[in-house]
Design an enzyme around this catalytic site. Structure first.
Site, PDB file in Angstrom:
ATOM      1  N   ASP A   8       0.695  -1.100  -0.008  1.00  0.00           N
ATOM      2  CA  ASP A   8       0.132   0.131   0.074  1.00  0.00           C
ATOM      3  C   ASP A   8       0.906   1.293  -0.075  1.00  0.00           C
ATOM      4  OD1 ASP A   8      -1.205  -2.330   1.097  1.00  0.00           O
ATOM      5  OD2 ASP A   8      -3.161  -1.037   1.806  1.00  0.00           O
ATOM      6  N   GLU A  39      -4.540   1.515  -3.061  1.00  0.00           N
ATOM      7  CA  GLU A  39      -6.071   1.790  -2.488  1.00  0.00           C
ATOM      8  C   GLU A  39      -5.891   2.859  -1.364  1.00  0.00           C
ATOM      9  OE1 GLU A  39      -7.469  -0.869   0.446  1.00  0.00           O
ATOM     10  OE2 GLU A  39      -5.965  -0.778   1.682  1.00  0.00           O
ATOM     11  N   ASN A  40      -4.738   3.408  -1.075  1.00  0.00           N
ATOM     12  CA  ASN A  40      -4.398   4.505  -0.156  1.00  0.00           C
ATOM     13  C   ASN A  40      -3.667   5.610  -0.864  1.00  0.00           C
ATOM     14  OD1 ASN A  40      -3.747   1.923   1.773  1.00  0.00           O
ATOM     15  ND2 ASN A  40      -5.774   3.410   2.407  1.00  0.00           N
ATOM     16  N   ASN A  67      -9.980  -3.037  -0.352  1.00  0.00           N
ATOM     17  CA  ASN A  67     -11.275  -2.528   0.127  1.00  0.00           C
ATOM     18  C   ASN A  67     -11.297  -0.927  -0.072  1.00  0.00           C
ATOM     19  OD1 ASN A  67      -9.005  -2.906   2.239  1.00  0.00           O
ATOM     20  ND2 ASN A  67     -10.473  -1.793   3.687  1.00  0.00           N
ATOM     21  N   HIS A  68     -10.142  -0.237   0.070  1.00  0.00           N
ATOM     22  CA  HIS A  68     -10.562   1.311   0.106  1.00  0.00           C
ATOM     23  C   HIS A  68     -10.410   1.886  -1.578  1.00  0.00           C
ATOM     24  CE1 HIS A  68     -10.454   2.517   4.059  1.00  0.00           C
ATOM     25  NE2 HIS A  68      -9.192   1.639   4.314  1.00  0.00           N
ATOM     26  N   HIS A 175      -2.389  -4.627   2.840  1.00  0.00           N
ATOM     27  CA  HIS A 175      -3.285  -4.164   3.484  1.00  0.00           C
ATOM     28  C   HIS A 175      -3.114  -4.012   5.104  1.00  0.00           C
ATOM     29  CE1 HIS A 175      -7.359  -3.357   5.286  1.00  0.00           C
ATOM     30  NE2 HIS A 175      -7.261  -4.398   6.090  1.00  0.00           N
ATOM     31  N   HIS A 177      -0.214  -2.882   6.138  1.00  0.00           N
ATOM     32  CA  HIS A 177       0.877  -1.664   6.121  1.00  0.00           C
ATOM     33  C   HIS A 177       2.070  -2.253   6.708  1.00  0.00           C
ATOM     34  CE1 HIS A 177      -1.999   1.458   4.834  1.00  0.00           C
ATOM     35  NE2 HIS A 177      -2.745   0.366   4.330  1.00  0.00           N
TER      36      HIS A 177
HETATM   37 FE   LIG Z   1      -4.127   0.158   2.904  1.00  0.00          FE
HETATM   38 FE   LIG Z   2      -6.950  -2.304   2.729  1.00  0.00          FE
END
Ligand SMILES: [Fe+2]
Ligand SMILES: [Fe+2]
Length: 262
Positions: A8, A39-40, A67-68, A175, A177
């Protein structure tokens, strides 16, 4: 074939840290493909065209998510673009925007990149990632199969690696991190690491400014998160070599670098 992979990439500091270090990593490792989880990427939540361009210009060639990815409408539009380099987890239900895998052609070999979302401690209602992989693997034959498994627990990601050992070339987690030190090659040739770790602010709570992350733990205050924009950034990643003849990983190593973002 060599893969340089980042987990990420978190907010502006993550983007700047990647831009500051990627040219040197590319020079040093000469990867065929550079993959990052985005995603981030845009202010910590979701992705935009501008933020994605920034890391593509730095040398990223393929983007996975998690998911983000749904947090910014622009990111969803990117998913729907033709020939998008951005994918989302494949086990979202049918009818979801975007694609959960992408087939690349590299030096005459086909590389299938699959993105999956774990179900343990994850809020999103997704199909079984194990069985989704089986279906994609059977439907999309390729010389090399790379999986970004975006999951909350170490156990689910480890179990998945056993499930696909000998079929996937490389499975890496995203996810959480935080990088894990368990990189290895499974008995039938699948390379694995539970989490690659993030690219983002070192002095943070998984990328988020501590002063905005702490209240939620101390007094249940819902504080709007902020993401540090200057200071020391950590760049975590992996470099993996896959033999295109066997589809097996021959080596996997972690990379860690700090960079000062003024
Ligand atoms: Fe993330
Ligand atoms: Fe995530």
């Amino acid at each position: 074939m060599r893969f340089l992979i980042f987990g990420d990439v978190v907010a502006k500091m993550g983007r700047r840290a990647l831009a500051a270090t990627l040219p040197q990593f590319r020079e040093q490792y000469q990867p065929n493909i550079v993959i990052a989880n985005v995603e981030n990427l845009a202010h910590g939540l979701g992705v935009t065209g501008k933020s994605l361009n920034e890391i593509v210009e730095a040398g990223v060639t393929m983007a996975t998510s998690g998911n983000h990815i749904w947090d910014k409408p622009e990111g969803i539009e990117l998913l729907d673009q033709e020939n998008s380099i951005l994918i989302r987890p494949a086990n979202y239900p049918e009818g979801t925007s975007g694609k959960g895998w992408k087939k690349l052609s590299v030096d005459g070999k086909t590389v299938l990149v699959v993105n999956l979302l774990g179900r343990v401690f994850m809020k999103d209602l997704v199909d079984c990632p194990f069985r989704t992989f089986d279906a994609v693997f059977d439907a999309e034959p390729a010389d090399i199969v790379i999986v970004d498994f975006h999951g909350e627990t170490t156990s689910e990601r480890g179990a998945f690696a056993w499930h696909v050992d000998g079929r996937a070339s490389l499975v890496y987690g995203t996810h959480t991190h935080v990088p894990t030190a368990d990189e290895r090659v499974f008995p039938r040739g699948t390379g694995f690491v539970t989490d690659v770790g993030m690219v983002g602010a070192r002095d943070s709570v998984i990328g988020v400014a501590p002063e905005t992350a702490l209240p939620g733990y101390l007094n249940a205050k819902k504080t709007r998160f902020t993401w540090p924009e200057t200071g020391i950034a950590r760049v975590y990643g992996i470099v993996a070599d896959v033999d295109p003849k066997t589809g097996h990983t021959t080596s996997i190593q972690r990379i860690t670098q700090e960079v000062d973002i003024a």
